[in-house]
Design a protein around this motif. Structure first.
Motif, PDB file in Angstrom:
ATOM      1  N   GLY A 175       0.807  -1.212   0.000  1.00 44.22           N
ATOM      2  CA  GLY A 175       0.000   0.000   0.000  1.00 44.22           C
ATOM      3  C   GLY A 175       0.839   1.261   0.000  1.00 44.22           C
ATOM      4  O   GLY A 175       0.319   2.356   0.180  1.00 44.22           O
ATOM      5  N   GLY A 176       2.146   1.113  -0.185  1.00 42.42           N
ATOM      6  CA  GLY A 176       3.008   2.281  -0.176  1.00 42.42           C
ATOM      7  C   GLY A 176       4.274   2.045  -0.969  1.00 42.42           C
ATOM      8  O   GLY A 176       4.498   0.976  -1.526  1.00 42.42           O
ATOM      9  N   ASN A 177       5.083   3.083  -1.003  1.00 41.01           N
ATOM     10  CA  ASN A 177       6.355   3.031  -1.702  1.00 41.01           C
ATOM     11  C   ASN A 177       7.330   3.915  -0.923  1.00 41.01           C
ATOM     12  O   ASN A 177       7.039   5.084  -0.688  1.00 41.01           O
ATOM     13  N   PRO A 178       8.471   3.378  -0.512  1.00 38.07           N
ATOM     14  CA  PRO A 178       9.403   4.172   0.275  1.00 38.07           C
ATOM     15  C   PRO A 178      10.087   5.290  -0.514  1.00 38.07           C
ATOM     16  O   PRO A 178      10.844   6.081   0.053  1.00 38.07           O
ATOM     17  N   LEU A 179       9.803   5.403  -1.806  1.00 39.67           N
ATOM     18  CA  LEU A 179      10.408   6.452  -2.624  1.00 39.67           C
ATOM     19  C   LEU A 179       9.516   7.675  -2.774  1.00 39.67           C
ATOM     20  O   LEU A 179       9.859   8.612  -3.495  1.00 39.67           O
ATOM     21  N   VAL A 180       8.365   7.711  -2.088  1.00 41.64           N
ATOM     22  CA  VAL A 180       7.475   8.859  -2.147  1.00 41.64           C
ATOM     23  C   VAL A 180       8.188  10.060  -1.531  1.00 41.64           C
ATOM     24  O   VAL A 180       8.907   9.936  -0.544  1.00 41.64           O
ATOM     25  N   GLY A 181       7.989  11.214  -2.135  1.00 41.06           N
ATOM     26  CA  GLY A 181       8.623  12.434  -1.641  1.00 41.06           C
ATOM     27  C   GLY A 181       9.762  12.836  -2.558  1.00 41.06           C
ATOM     28  O   GLY A 181       9.919  12.306  -3.654  1.00 41.06           O
ATOM     29  N   PRO A 182      10.585  13.769  -2.101  1.00 43.44           N
ATOM     30  CA  PRO A 182      11.697  14.227  -2.941  1.00 43.44           C
ATOM     31  C   PRO A 182      12.628  13.069  -3.286  1.00 43.44           C
ATOM     32  O   PRO A 182      12.897  12.206  -2.459  1.00 43.44           O
ATOM     33  N   ASN A 183      13.113  13.076  -4.527  1.00 44.14           N
ATOM     34  CA  ASN A 183      14.006  11.997  -4.967  1.00 44.14           C
ATOM     35  C   ASN A 183      15.371  12.147  -4.322  1.00 44.14           C
ATOM     36  O   ASN A 183      15.931  13.232  -4.258  1.00 44.14           O
ATOM     37  N   ASP A 184      15.902  11.037  -3.834  1.00 46.63           N
ATOM     38  CA  ASP A 184      17.264  11.014  -3.311  1.00 46.63           C
ATOM     39  C   ASP A 184      18.211  10.915  -4.498  1.00 46.63           C
ATOM     40  O   ASP A 184      17.957  10.143  -5.422  1.00 46.63           O
ATOM     41  N   PRO A 185      19.316  11.646  -4.485  1.00 45.44           N
ATOM     42  CA  PRO A 185      20.224  11.627  -5.633  1.00 45.44           C
ATOM     43  C   PRO A 185      20.957  10.301  -5.858  1.00 45.44           C
ATOM     44  O   PRO A 185      21.664  10.161  -6.847  1.00 45.44           O
ATOM     45  N   CYS A 186      20.749   9.302  -4.996  1.00 45.20           N
ATOM     46  CA  CYS A 186      21.445   8.018  -5.172  1.00 45.20           C
ATOM     47  C   CYS A 186      20.932   7.242  -6.379  1.00 45.20           C
ATOM     48  O   CYS A 186      21.567   6.286  -6.815  1.00 45.20           O
ATOM     49  N   GLY A 187      19.762   7.642  -6.915  1.00 47.04           N
ATOM     50  CA  GLY A 187      19.220   6.875  -8.032  1.00 47.04           C
ATOM     51  C   GLY A 187      18.110   7.587  -8.765  1.00 47.04           C
ATOM     52  O   GLY A 187      17.699   8.687  -8.400  1.00 47.04           O
ATOM     53  N   GLU A 188      17.625   6.919  -9.814  1.00 54.07           N
ATOM     54  CA  GLU A 188      16.556   7.468 -10.632  1.00 54.07           C
ATOM     55  C   GLU A 188      15.234   7.449  -9.865  1.00 54.07           C
ATOM     56  O   GLU A 188      15.020   6.629  -8.992  1.00 54.07           O
ATOM     57  N   ARG A 189      14.352   8.316 -10.245  1.00 51.59           N
ATOM     58  CA  ARG A 189      13.050   8.451  -9.588  1.00 51.59           C
ATOM     59  C   ARG A 189      12.262   7.142  -9.610  1.00 51.59           C
ATOM     60  O   ARG A 189      11.626   6.770  -8.659  1.00 51.59           O
ATOM     61  N   PHE A 190      12.270   6.448 -10.741  1.00 49.84           N
ATOM     62  CA  PHE A 190      11.511   5.213 -10.887  1.00 49.84           C
ATOM     63  C   PHE A 190      12.481   4.099 -11.282  1.00 49.84           C
ATOM     64  O   PHE A 190      12.674   3.836 -12.462  1.00 49.84           O
ATOM     65  N   PRO A 191      13.111   3.449 -10.296  1.00 49.56           N
ATOM     66  CA  PRO A 191      14.121   2.444 -10.631  1.00 49.56           C
ATOM     67  C   PRO A 191      13.509   1.169 -11.205  1.00 49.56           C
ATOM     68  O   PRO A 191      12.396   0.785 -10.847  1.00 49.56           O
ATOM     69  N   ALA A 192      14.248   0.556 -12.109  1.00 52.83           N
ATOM     70  CA  ALA A 192      13.854  -0.765 -12.610  1.00 52.83           C
ATOM     71  C   ALA A 192      14.129  -1.785 -11.506  1.00 52.83           C
ATOM     72  O   ALA A 192      15.156  -1.705 -10.834  1.00 52.83           O
ATOM     73  N   VAL A 193      13.210  -2.701 -11.298  1.00 51.88           N
ATOM     74  CA  VAL A 193      13.399  -3.697 -10.242  1.00 51.88           C
ATOM     75  C   VAL A 193      13.553  -5.117 -10.776  1.00 51.88           C
ATOM     76  O   VAL A 193      13.741  -6.038  -9.995  1.00 51.88           O
ATOM     77  N   GLN A 194      13.531  -5.279 -12.107  1.00 48.19           N
ATOM     78  CA  GLN A 194      13.757  -6.628 -12.611  1.00 48.19           C
ATOM     79  C   GLN A 194      15.223  -6.993 -12.399  1.00 48.19           C
ATOM     80  O   GLN A 194      16.101  -6.164 -12.458  1.00 48.19           O
ATOM     81  N   ASP A 195      15.438  -8.241 -12.096  1.00 45.63           N
ATOM     82  CA  ASP A 195      16.773  -8.792 -11.850  1.00 45.63           C
ATOM     83  C   ASP A 195      17.450  -8.227 -10.596  1.00 45.63           C
ATOM     84  O   ASP A 195      18.674  -8.304 -10.475  1.00 45.63           O
ATOM     85  N   ILE A 196      16.699  -7.687  -9.678  1.00 46.69           N
ATOM     86  CA  ILE A 196      17.267  -7.214  -8.409  1.00 46.69           C
ATOM     87  C   ILE A 196      17.519  -8.396  -7.488  1.00 46.69           C
ATOM     88  O   ILE A 196      18.545  -8.481  -6.820  1.00 46.69           O
ATOM     89  N   TYR A 197      16.579  -9.342  -7.449  1.00 44.88           N
ATOM     90  CA  TYR A 197      16.728 -10.497  -6.569  1.00 44.88           C
ATOM     91  C   TYR A 197      17.728 -11.494  -7.164  1.00 44.88           C
ATOM     92  O   TYR A 197      17.631 -11.856  -8.331  1.00 44.88           O
ATOM     93  N   MET A 198      18.650 -11.933  -6.349  1.00 41.13           N
ATOM     94  CA  MET A 198      19.639 -12.922  -6.759  1.00 41.13           C
ATOM     95  C   MET A 198      19.221 -14.284  -6.201  1.00 41.13           C
ATOM     96  O   MET A 198      18.969 -14.398  -5.003  1.00 41.13           O
ATOM     97  N   THR A 199      19.124 -15.259  -7.061  1.00 45.47           N
ATOM     98  CA  THR A 199      18.716 -16.596  -6.620  1.00 45.47           C
ATOM     99  C   THR A 199      19.806 -17.633  -6.863  1.00 45.47           C
ATOM    100  O   THR A 199      19.627 -18.803  -6.540  1.00 45.47           O
ATOM    101  N   ASP A 200      20.931 -17.220  -7.402  1.00 46.29           N
ATOM    102  CA  ASP A 200      21.980 -18.169  -7.778  1.00 46.29           C
ATOM    103  C   ASP A 200      22.634 -18.862  -6.590  1.00 46.29           C
ATOM    104  O   ASP A 200      23.306 -19.865  -6.753  1.00 46.29           O
ATOM    105  N   LYS A 201      22.419 -18.349  -5.376  1.00 47.98           N
ATOM    106  CA  LYS A 201      23.016 -18.967  -4.189  1.00 47.98           C
ATOM    107  C   LYS A 201      22.026 -19.839  -3.427  1.00 47.98           C
ATOM    108  O   LYS A 201      22.276 -20.243  -2.307  1.00 47.98           O
TER     109      LYS A 201
END
Length: 156
Positions: free
Chosen positions: A59-85
């Motif tokens: 029901g929320g998103n921790p990126l609401v509000g001013p964008n932090d300069p560490c990344g893009e406003r709407f980051p891609a989340v595909q391939d974020i999870y690593m399952t190889d281990k």
């Protein structure tokens, strides 16, 4: 680095719940991969579970509000999870729920139709911050009462 919401991994960064401290830790860390351990709920999983993807029902998103300069406003989340281990640990989809929400049997039945195998509260928002910060995640969900320490140590 291990971020532990289960309270079972000694030597990890332990938190009761996702919040500003977790956001700061992930954004300010030089680590490129985080092992995030969360408690699972709602399903009859008796074994630890590696997350390959999620459905965000928080029901929320921790990126609401001013964008932090560490990344893009709407980051891609595909391939974020690593399952190889995973090395024999079950892998699948988690439902990220709003903290405190207790899914009913009907909710769980619906979530299963979407491929969800476990529910959790803290992993999904932490993963979103990691994605925003150009980092990757090994998501480990454990049932209540399961010691995540031996498994988490193998995932680092």
């Amino acid at each position: 680095m291990i971020i532990d919401f289960s309270g079972t991994v000694p030597g990890s960064k332990q938190f009761d719940k996702f919040g500003d401290e977790v956001v700061k830790l992930i954004r300010n860390s030089d680590e490129k991969v985080f092992v995030i351990v969360d408690k699972g709920t709602g399903f009859k999983k008796t074994e630890p579970f590696i997350v390959s993807d999620h459905i965000n029902l928080t029901g929320g998103n921790p990126l609401v509000g001013p964008n932090d300069p560490c990344g893009e406003r709407f980051p891609a989340v595909q391939d974020i999870y690593m399952t190889d281990k995973a090395n024999g640990i079950s892998v699948g989809i988690a439902a990220g729920l709003k903290p405190g929400y207790a899914p009913s049997a009907k909710d769980l039945e619906l979530l299963r139709t979407f491929g969800c195998e476990v529910c959790c509260y803290n992993l999904v928002p932490a993963m979103i911050i990691a994605a925003h910060s150009h980092k990757r995640v090994v998501g480990l969900v454990v049932p209540d009462g399961v010691d995540a320490a031996p498994i988490a140590a193998k995932l680092v």
